[in-house]
Scaffold this motif. Structure first.
Motif, PDB file in Angstrom:
ATOM      1  N   LEU A   1       0.896  -0.879  -0.051  1.00  0.00           N
ATOM      2  CA  LEU A   1      -0.097  -0.252  -0.008  1.00  0.00           C
ATOM      3  C   LEU A   1       0.531   1.340   0.073  1.00  0.00           C
ATOM      4  O   LEU A   1       0.835   2.104  -0.306  1.00  0.00           O
ATOM      5  CB  LEU A   1      -0.478  -0.067   1.226  1.00  0.00           C
ATOM      6  CG  LEU A   1      -2.203  -0.110   1.530  1.00  0.00           C
ATOM      7  CD1 LEU A   1      -3.196  -0.569   2.706  1.00  0.00           C
ATOM      8  CD2 LEU A   1      -3.361   0.773  -0.151  1.00  0.00           C
ATOM      9  N   ALA A   2       2.455   0.840   0.278  1.00  0.00           N
ATOM     10  CA  ALA A   2       2.941   2.037   0.851  1.00  0.00           C
ATOM     11  C   ALA A   2       3.475   2.636  -0.856  1.00  0.00           C
ATOM     12  O   ALA A   2       3.449   4.129  -1.274  1.00  0.00           O
ATOM     13  CB  ALA A   2       4.182   1.997   2.256  1.00  0.00           C
ATOM     14  N   GLN A   3       3.791   1.503  -1.165  1.00  0.00           N
ATOM     15  CA  GLN A   3       4.515   2.035  -2.613  1.00  0.00           C
ATOM     16  C   GLN A   3       2.969   2.228  -3.517  1.00  0.00           C
ATOM     17  O   GLN A   3       3.200   3.380  -4.518  1.00  0.00           O
ATOM     18  CB  GLN A   3       5.304   0.768  -3.098  1.00  0.00           C
ATOM     19  CG  GLN A   3       5.781   1.132  -4.146  1.00  0.00           C
ATOM     20  CD  GLN A   3       6.805   2.127  -4.902  1.00  0.00           C
ATOM     21  OE1 GLN A   3       7.718   2.015  -4.024  1.00  0.00           O
ATOM     22  NE2 GLN A   3       6.583   2.840  -4.928  1.00  0.00           N
ATOM     23  N   GLU A   4       2.170   2.254  -3.017  1.00  0.00           N
ATOM     24  CA  GLU A   4       0.722   2.663  -3.986  1.00  0.00           C
ATOM     25  C   GLU A   4       0.385   3.719  -4.251  1.00  0.00           C
ATOM     26  O   GLU A   4      -0.105   4.563  -5.002  1.00  0.00           O
ATOM     27  CB  GLU A   4       0.110   1.193  -3.417  1.00  0.00           C
ATOM     28  CG  GLU A   4      -1.713   1.856  -4.342  1.00  0.00           C
ATOM     29  CD  GLU A   4      -2.959   1.035  -3.798  1.00  0.00           C
ATOM     30  OE1 GLU A   4      -3.851   1.723  -4.115  1.00  0.00           O
ATOM     31  OE2 GLU A   4      -2.902   0.387  -3.415  1.00  0.00           O
ATOM     32  N   ILE A   5       0.210   4.530  -2.553  1.00  0.00           N
ATOM     33  CA  ILE A   5       0.372   5.400  -2.536  1.00  0.00           C
ATOM     34  C   ILE A   5       1.381   6.398  -3.400  1.00  0.00           C
ATOM     35  O   ILE A   5       1.105   7.624  -3.846  1.00  0.00           O
ATOM     36  CB  ILE A   5       0.690   5.945  -1.203  1.00  0.00           C
ATOM     37  CG1 ILE A   5      -0.695   5.457  -0.501  1.00  0.00           C
ATOM     38  CG2 ILE A   5       0.535   7.638  -0.888  1.00  0.00           C
ATOM     39  CD1 ILE A   5      -0.641   5.492   1.321  1.00  0.00           C
TER      40      ILE A   5
ATOM     41  N   ILE B   1      -1.401  17.511  -1.547  1.00  0.00           N
ATOM     42  CA  ILE B   1      -1.651  16.513  -1.797  1.00  0.00           C
ATOM     43  C   ILE B   1      -1.824  14.859  -1.778  1.00  0.00           C
ATOM     44  O   ILE B   1      -3.186  14.454  -1.653  1.00  0.00           O
ATOM     45  CB  ILE B   1      -1.540  16.135  -3.505  1.00  0.00           C
ATOM     46  CG1 ILE B   1      -1.244  17.512  -3.822  1.00  0.00           C
ATOM     47  CG2 ILE B   1      -1.686  15.348  -5.193  1.00  0.00           C
ATOM     48  CD1 ILE B   1      -0.288  17.793  -5.120  1.00  0.00           C
ATOM     49  N   TYR B   2      -1.636  14.379  -1.051  1.00  0.00           N
ATOM     50  CA  TYR B   2      -1.345  13.341  -0.611  1.00  0.00           C
ATOM     51  C   TYR B   2      -2.714  13.451   0.959  1.00  0.00           C
ATOM     52  O   TYR B   2      -3.277  12.186   0.519  1.00  0.00           O
ATOM     53  CB  TYR B   2      -0.168  13.222   1.046  1.00  0.00           C
ATOM     54  CG  TYR B   2      -0.640  11.745   1.708  1.00  0.00           C
ATOM     55  CD1 TYR B   2      -0.503  10.635   1.668  1.00  0.00           C
ATOM     56  CD2 TYR B   2      -0.208  12.515   3.283  1.00  0.00           C
ATOM     57  CE1 TYR B   2      -0.775   9.946   2.048  1.00  0.00           C
ATOM     58  CE2 TYR B   2      -0.357  11.464   4.250  1.00  0.00           C
ATOM     59  CZ  TYR B   2      -0.448   9.680   3.817  1.00  0.00           C
ATOM     60  OH  TYR B   2      -0.770   9.055   4.644  1.00  0.00           O
ATOM     61  N   LYS B   3      -2.541  14.752   1.292  1.00  0.00           N
ATOM     62  CA  LYS B   3      -4.793  14.428   2.550  1.00  0.00           C
ATOM     63  C   LYS B   3      -5.210  14.507   1.207  1.00  0.00           C
ATOM     64  O   LYS B   3      -6.166  13.341   1.773  1.00  0.00           O
ATOM     65  CB  LYS B   3      -4.579  15.412   2.554  1.00  0.00           C
ATOM     66  CG  LYS B   3      -3.403  16.671   4.019  1.00  0.00           C
ATOM     67  CD  LYS B   3      -3.760  17.806   3.913  1.00  0.00           C
ATOM     68  CE  LYS B   3      -2.658  18.260   5.071  1.00  0.00           C
ATOM     69  NZ  LYS B   3      -2.557  19.920   5.409  1.00  0.00           N
ATOM     70  N   VAL B   4      -5.456  14.544  -0.031  1.00  0.00           N
ATOM     71  CA  VAL B   4      -6.333  14.847  -0.681  1.00  0.00           C
ATOM     72  C   VAL B   4      -6.354  13.086  -0.676  1.00  0.00           C
ATOM     73  O   VAL B   4      -8.013  12.378  -1.153  1.00  0.00           O
ATOM     74  CB  VAL B   4      -6.886  15.064  -1.661  1.00  0.00           C
ATOM     75  CG1 VAL B   4      -7.790  15.331  -2.745  1.00  0.00           C
ATOM     76  CG2 VAL B   4      -6.886  16.659  -0.997  1.00  0.00           C
ATOM     77  N   LEU B   5      -5.217  12.686  -1.839  1.00  0.00           N
ATOM     78  CA  LEU B   5      -5.624  11.485  -1.872  1.00  0.00           C
ATOM     79  C   LEU B   5      -6.193  10.103  -1.011  1.00  0.00           C
ATOM     80  O   LEU B   5      -6.411   9.202  -1.248  1.00  0.00           O
ATOM     81  CB  LEU B   5      -4.063  11.432  -2.537  1.00  0.00           C
ATOM     82  CG  LEU B   5      -3.815   9.546  -2.718  1.00  0.00           C
ATOM     83  CD1 LEU B   5      -3.977   9.467  -4.331  1.00  0.00           C
ATOM     84  CD2 LEU B   5      -2.096   9.428  -3.274  1.00  0.00           C
ATOM     85  N   ALA B   6      -5.275  10.624   0.641  1.00  0.00           N
ATOM     86  CA  ALA B   6      -5.473   9.496   1.245  1.00  0.00           C
ATOM     87  C   ALA B   6      -6.857   9.392   1.104  1.00  0.00           C
ATOM     88  O   ALA B   6      -7.549   8.216   1.533  1.00  0.00           O
ATOM     89  CB  ALA B   6      -4.914   9.519   2.630  1.00  0.00           C
ATOM     90  N   VAL B   7      -7.687  10.159   1.427  1.00  0.00           N
ATOM     91  CA  VAL B   7      -9.424  10.414   1.633  1.00  0.00           C
ATOM     92  C   VAL B   7      -9.631   9.564   0.425  1.00  0.00           C
ATOM     93  O   VAL B   7     -11.108   8.857   0.777  1.00  0.00           O
ATOM     94  CB  VAL B   7      -9.606  11.817   2.084  1.00  0.00           C
ATOM     95  CG1 VAL B   7     -11.459  11.604   2.099  1.00  0.00           C
ATOM     96  CG2 VAL B   7      -8.946  12.208   3.687  1.00  0.00           C
TER      97      VAL B   7
ATOM     98  N   MET C   1       2.376   9.867  -7.907  1.00  0.00           N
ATOM     99  CA  MET C   1       3.718  10.155  -9.033  1.00  0.00           C
ATOM    100  C   MET C   1       3.015  10.501 -10.265  1.00  0.00           C
ATOM    101  O   MET C   1       3.642  11.570 -10.805  1.00  0.00           O
ATOM    102  CB  MET C   1       4.861   9.240  -8.923  1.00  0.00           C
ATOM    103  CG  MET C   1       5.545   9.264  -7.748  1.00  0.00           C
ATOM    104  SD  MET C   1       6.524   7.773  -8.891  1.00  0.00           S
ATOM    105  CE  MET C   1       7.671   8.080 -10.302  1.00  0.00           C
ATOM    106  N   ALA C   2       1.662  10.504 -10.207  1.00  0.00           N
ATOM    107  CA  ALA C   2       0.802  10.148 -11.188  1.00  0.00           C
ATOM    108  C   ALA C   2      -0.108  11.490 -11.151  1.00  0.00           C
ATOM    109  O   ALA C   2      -0.395  11.585 -12.548  1.00  0.00           O
ATOM    110  CB  ALA C   2       0.199   9.211 -11.031  1.00  0.00           C
ATOM    111  N   MET C   3       0.291  11.952 -10.345  1.00  0.00           N
ATOM    112  CA  MET C   3      -0.360  13.917  -9.599  1.00  0.00           C
ATOM    113  C   MET C   3       0.894  15.138  -9.570  1.00  0.00           C
ATOM    114  O   MET C   3      -0.204  15.519  -9.356  1.00  0.00           O
ATOM    115  CB  MET C   3      -1.338  13.535  -8.421  1.00  0.00           C
ATOM    116  CG  MET C   3      -2.685  12.073  -8.076  1.00  0.00           C
ATOM    117  SD  MET C   3      -3.036  12.404  -6.867  1.00  0.00           S
ATOM    118  CE  MET C   3      -4.413  13.516  -6.950  1.00  0.00           C
ATOM    119  N   ASN C   4       1.497  14.176 -10.242  1.00  0.00           N
ATOM    120  CA  ASN C   4       3.347  15.464  -9.968  1.00  0.00           C
ATOM    121  C   ASN C   4       3.000  15.851  -8.945  1.00  0.00           C
ATOM    122  O   ASN C   4       3.984  17.054  -8.396  1.00  0.00           O
ATOM    123  CB  ASN C   4       2.566  16.360 -10.843  1.00  0.00           C
ATOM    124  CG  ASN C   4       3.255  15.812 -12.204  1.00  0.00           C
ATOM    125  OD1 ASN C   4       3.623  14.924 -12.954  1.00  0.00           O
ATOM    126  ND2 ASN C   4       1.952  16.211 -13.534  1.00  0.00           N
ATOM    127  N   ALA C   5       2.617  14.445  -7.800  1.00  0.00           N
ATOM    128  CA  ALA C   5       2.994  14.514  -5.914  1.00  0.00           C
ATOM    129  C   ALA C   5       3.748  14.567  -5.424  1.00  0.00           C
ATOM    130  O   ALA C   5       4.252  14.282  -4.420  1.00  0.00           O
ATOM    131  CB  ALA C   5       1.516  14.432  -5.596  1.00  0.00           C
TER     132      ALA C   5
END
Length: 447
Positions: free
Chosen positions: A68-72, A103-109, A77-81
């Motif tokens: 999961l860590a690598q999936e995040i 961006i991590y805050k948004v992706l995680a949700v 990376m796909a979001m240029n983040a």
């Protein structure tokens, strides 16, 4: 009237460990709730600006944390983040992983909701109802009043073992003897930094920087982190008990994250100590920023752009679990039959009272195992832990507390909870071989 919410798995704490635990539990099919005191996800990674994530690899560059860590990371990376895993130009580890916290805050949700997880933000657990050594429910204080959340399996990812402590599970704090904990750090960002000038100064003055800095490669590497400026720091003689400047670059091209303040002798689980730590940390931020702007080449036009919402906490409570990871387990790179995660991060103890950092690297193949027993507390039978509060010694905590390790133990705890719910058993009764198979199917690296 108290609102009632029922779930299979209840995760308390929305840091990287809690995010991964809740996603794993949700993906298993278990009805999952994640409780977080802030209005956003990320724990120390976002609230306290703990950046970058280190490390997914051994000192030789072998990846030992994925799943999961690598999936995040891949999705960031796909979001240029995130640029992905970069060479650590400090030289303390092989790689570090920058990321954009907003961006991590948004992706995680997004990922939590994709997994069907119910989110309860702005909610603080202040009471745990236990019957016959099992948690029945947790009570929350919230903007909308009291909420009672019941579940079958509970996961403590608070970092401070808050859930375990309130439930009556035995907990430890600090090092043996004086119980002193690693210092707290108020982290902050600066913009307007001339990073090419910083790199050139490092190349021209290698004696002023950390001895493991990869100077022979520096000209061809993107600058990711800097440890040193020993002369400048010593001459400034600031009232901060540290012996060097440490910062990491990004996420913007002219930006750094400064990890140099140090607040010692205070307890991160005591509200009065925490209040004092926040005051001292913010005063140190202004002091360090002024020093850097006035003294360090490349910082002449730099200014503070962001300060942590709270002070960063390295160590507080941890559970006294079924097995406590030992410093020898880490340094010798030991393997365990019930391995559920691995890490290549070295022992990294920030002195509770002195200036320095004590480090010890992992031998063997460069990685050590974290056994499932470290996630299981004594006494409370339907509780799992993940992240900073798993069962270790004070010394071993100095490696398991790092974010990628927390992500890995979070995924393991969530998957274990899912199996316990599926089979109608307690977490200690699941088939560890089945858990390992689930983790490996989901991309975890266990060998």
């Amino acid at each position: 009237m108290i609102k009632q919410i029922e779930a299979d798995v209840v995760v308390v704490g929305g840091g990287p460990a809690g995010v991964n635990a809740a996603i794993a539990a949700g993906r298993s099919g278990a009805k999952t709730v994640l409780i977080e005191k802030y209005g956003f996800i990320g724990g120390m990674s976002t609230a306290a600006l703990v950046y970058p994530w280190m490390t997914f690899h051994t000192t030789d560059g072998k990846q030992v944390i994925a799943g999961l860590a690598q999936e995040i990371i891949d999705r960031l990376m796909a979001m240029n983040a995130s640029p992905g895993h970069l060479r650590d130009t400090v030289g303390f580890v092989n790689t570090i992983t920058p990321y954009h916290p907003e961006i991590y805050k948004v992706l995680a949700v997004d990922m939590l909701k994709e997994a069907g997880v119910k989110l309860l933000f702005h909610s603080f657990v202040d009471h745990v109802e236990t019957v016959d050594n099992r948690i029945q429910s947790v009570q929350l204080t919230s903007k909308s009043g009291r909420i009672d959340v019941s579940g079958k399996v509970f996961i403590d990812t608070t970092g401070d073992a808050d859930l375990a402590y309130l439930s009556g599970a035995p907990c430890l704090k600090g090092r043996d003897g004086d119980k002193a904990t690693q210092p707290m750090t108020m982290k902050f960002r600066m913009r307007g930094v001339n990073l090419p000038a910083v790199k050139q100064y490092m190349i021209d003055h290698p004696d002023e920087f950390y001895k493991k800095t990869p100077f022979s490669e520096l000209a061809d590497l993107p600058l990711s982190g800097v440890l040193g400026y020993f002369k400048h720091w010593k001459e400034a003689n600031l009232p901060i008990n540290r012996d060097q400047v440490l910062f990491f670059t990004g996420p913007e091209d002219d930006e750094v994250l400064v990890n140099t303040t140090r607040v010692q002798g205070l307890d991160g689980t005591n509200v009065e100590d925490l209040t004092e730590a926040e005051e001292l940390g913010r005063k140190q931020v202004l002091m360090v920023a002024e020093f850097m702007r006035n003294n360090l080449p490349g910082f002449e036009k730099a200014s503070i752009s962001n300060v942590g919402a709270q002070i960063g906490i390295r160590e507080t409570r941890r559970i006294d679990g079924q097995y406590a990871l030992q410093v020898e387990d880490v340094v010798q790179g030991r393997h365990f039959d019930d391995v559920i995660a691995r890490s290549g991060y070295p022992i990294d103890i920030h002195d509770p009272s002195g200036k320095g950092v004590t480090a010890a690297w992992v031998k063997g193949d460069g990685a050590y195992d974290i056994p499932y027993r470290c996630l299981l507390p004594r006494k409370i039978e339907n509780l799992l832990t993940a992240g900073r509060c798993i069962s270790t010694t004070h010394e071993a905590l100095a490696t398991t507390r790092l974010t990628p390790s927390c992500m890995a133990t979070g995924q393991a705890a969530g998957s274990a909870a899912g199996l316990a719910v599926k089979h109608g058993v307690l977490p200690a009764e699941i088939d560890v071989a089945e858990l390992q198979a689930v983790l490996e199917k989901d991309g975890a690296l266990l060998k």
